[in-house]
Design an enzyme around this catalytic site. Structure first.
Site, PDB file in Angstrom:
ATOM      1  N   GLY A 242       1.373   9.416  -5.180  1.00 31.23           N
ATOM      2  CA  GLY A 242       1.947  10.694  -4.794  1.00 31.23           C
ATOM      3  C   GLY A 242       3.097  10.488  -3.829  1.00 31.23           C
ATOM      4  O   GLY A 242       3.592   9.382  -3.646  1.00 31.23           O
ATOM      5  N   ASP A 365      -1.418  -9.255   3.479  1.00 33.84           N
ATOM      6  CA  ASP A 365      -0.138  -8.962   2.812  1.00 33.84           C
ATOM      7  C   ASP A 365       1.008  -8.894   3.816  1.00 33.84           C
ATOM      8  O   ASP A 365       1.839  -7.988   3.792  1.00 33.84           O
ATOM      9  CB  ASP A 365      -0.235  -7.656   2.024  1.00 33.84           C
ATOM     10  CG  ASP A 365       0.898  -7.515   1.003  1.00 33.84           C
ATOM     11  OD1 ASP A 365       1.478  -8.556   0.617  1.00 33.84           O
ATOM     12  OD2 ASP A 365       1.205  -6.378   0.587  1.00 33.84           O
TER      13      ASP A 365
END
Length: 578
Positions: A242, A365
């Site tokens: 979204g 990450d």
């Protein structure tokens, strides 16, 4: 290679994924056993929880065949063995039976004794099992054979003689395999590297970062909000499921009232279709626990019938990637400022990662795209999409709870992956973040990560091979590295030494994962005259500030990006805790 059959044959095949699963299961079973046996060893009773598992993760496995000597009386030995399977005969020419029993007490176990005329198993003419000397003890599965080595290192007078300089013990016993034996083991040097001096660890305990701040938070997230409590101001970008918008809280009786926030919407339909309900929930739970100036935390979460929302602080910023690789060459940082800025950012990143680790979370990450640089020049860590809580517990196929101290998912960004990501069945811990930090420091100094020939290189085979080769060959640095990294008044090679120790192939040798945790980084000579306290309180002025034109103007036309949420007709209970 081409493989051809010469005769009719039947071949069995095993795909890579199944092979990895089997290896991971075997490695986990071995570590689980080792951790349990370490827990039962009375001389290691000061080790509990995370530190016990950390020691267990360093252990290696070795097989001894019938009659092979594991430890010889009178010889020096640094290894602490645990019997995983099989039996080990413990005998001594210099000790009586009572003295021998005192050396190796076996709580809740009965020493296994046989006379010299007896043997174990069913010997054949070609393969006889050696006889066990009269009075010898027999250690079976779970027996900790390293008691005398640990006691010697701990300064116990009654223990076998211990050489502190060499970290070895002179054994008063002989340990011999009775049948095929598998043992796991660690040595004293490794123990002290990852946990600290044996005497201190076993007497005063361990001061470690990882998991030390679990459950500590100054402010709880706001509950009971809805989308009507926010007024959208601008479009910020697209999220995985979204959009992300800038919005102001208009609920007057709320502590968020009047302030601007970044609100990330996630379509329930898309989250369910991608089977990411648990992952999204886990990200939210971890965000709740993180509350630090250098980490983008969450202020609230809520839902509507078709979406869930994460409310985070809004930071006017630019990614570190855009700074390191500017589209306009005129925005490149001057060399002398870049040296100071690189160290400053390395300190910021370290502080952020330490906070994440304090909450028992492996980030997994770390890369420039996930680091924001705000108007004050400070780094803010974002995006917990690949973060993992460690240790974690799950129920196995037999209905038993199993605690995992490692995780096995290959995730993250290729250029920053630690070698253990590629070793089938080995698993990884939060130590992969320190490897990625080493890659980041190298990139800030040289303009590229350490295992590529140029920024953006796409030869993944060469990249993975170079990363894996570090277990045999240390990382090589460009001849200009020191001159590009040297801080005035500090050692010229300090930054290179920091990187080299962060980029150790084995996690038990990697800076940040050693005894003392992140202190190994914060006290490194590269940060010799760096004022950590001033940085943490943000009283330190950043060495370089992003120019105004670095900050993209936010999109004001919300209508351009106005889109209806997909209708969710699935099980509402999947999002009941939102």
């Amino acid at each position: 290679a081409t493989v051809k059959t010469k005769t009719n044959c039947v071949l069995w095949s095993l795909d890579r994924e199944t092979f990895q699963t089997v290896q991971a299961a075997q490695a986990l079973e071995s570590r689980t056993k080792s951790n349990q046996y370490l827990h039962e060893a009375q001389c290691l009773s000061a080790l509990r929880g995370y530190h016990q598992r950390k020691l267990g993760s360093t252990m290696k496995r070795t097989q001894f065949l019938n009659g092979e000597v594991i430890v010889k009386e009178g010889a020096t030995n640094s290894k602490c063995y645990i019997v995983e399977s099989g039996m080990v005969a413990i005998s001594s020419e210099s000790l009586g039976e009572e003295e021998l029993a005192a050396k190796f007490p076996v709580p809740n176990k009965i020493p296994y004794e046989r006379s010299s005329s007896q043997s174990v198993g069913s010997p054949t003419a070609s393969h006889k099992t050696p006889a066990i000397p009269g009075g010898a003890m027999v250690a079976t599965e779970g027996f900790f054979l390293g008691r005398q080595v640990i006691l010697g290192a701990n300064g116990v007078a009654e223990a076998d003689p211990f050489d502190e300089a060499a970290k070895t013990s002179t054994s008063t016993t002989t340990m011999k395999a009775v049948g095929a034996v598998w043992v796991s083991h660690f040595d004293i040097a490794t123990f002290e590297a990852v946990l600290g001096p044996v005497k201190e660890v076993l007497s005063t305990g361990i001061d470690d970062d990882f998991g030390s701040g679990v459950g500590v938070r100054e402010l709880e997230p706001v509950k009971g909000l809805s989308d009507s409590d926010f007024e959208e101001i601008a479009f910020l970008g697209e999220g995985a499921y979204g959009k992300v918008t800038l919005a102001k809280c208009i609920k007057e009786d709320c502590r968020l009232y009047g302030k601007e926030y970044a609100i990330k919407s996630l379509s329930k339909k898309q989250v369910v279709e991608q089977n990411h309900v648990a992952q999204v929930g886990s990200e939210r739970d971890m965000l709740i626990e993180l509350h630090h100036p250098f980490v983008l935390g969450m202020e609230a979460s809520f839902q509507c019938p078709d979406a869930v929302y994460l409310v985070t602080d809004y930071v006017k910023s630019v990614t570190l990637f855009e700074i390191l690789y500017p589209a306009d060459e005129s925005n490149e940082i001057p060399p002398e400022q870049k040296k100071l800025a690189s160290r400053f950012w390395a300190a910021n990143i370290t502080e952020a990662i330490v906070h994440v680790h304090n909450q028992g979370v492996a980030y997994r990450d770390l890369k420039p795209e996930n680091l924001l640089v705000n108007e004050q020049g400070y780094i803010i860590l974002i995006d917990l999409g690949f973060a993992k809580k460690l240790p974690y517990t799950e129920v196995d196929q037999d209905g038993f709870e199993v605690t995992h101290d490692m995780t096995y998912t290959l995730c993250g960004t290729f250029e920053y992956l630690a070698p253990e990501f590629f070793y089938d069945g080995h698993g990884h811990t939060h130590a992969v973040d320190y490897w990625a930090l080493g890659c980041m420091v190298h990139e800030m100094i040289m303009g590229q990560t350490p295992f590529v020939d140029f920024p953006g290189e796409q030869d993944l085979r060469k990249l993975f091979l170079r990363i894996c080769k570090t277990q045999y060959k240390p990382v090589e640095f460009d001849s200009e590295f020191d001159s590009k990294a040297e801080i005035p008044g500090e050692e010229a090679s300090a930054c290179r030494d920091l990187c080299a120790n962060l980029l150790k192939a084995h996690p038990t040798e990697r800076l940040g994962n050693l005894a003392g945790g992140a202190k190994g980084i914060t006290e490194h000579p590269y940060f010799g005259n760096f004022d950590w306290a001033a940085m943490r309180s943000k009283e330190m002025e950043a060495p370089w500030l992003p120019p105004a034109d670095f900050f993209s103007s936010v999109e004001k036309d919300l209508l351009t990006h106005d889109s209806e949420l997909e209708v969710y007709e699935g099980d509402p209970d999947l999002f009941a805790d939102w």
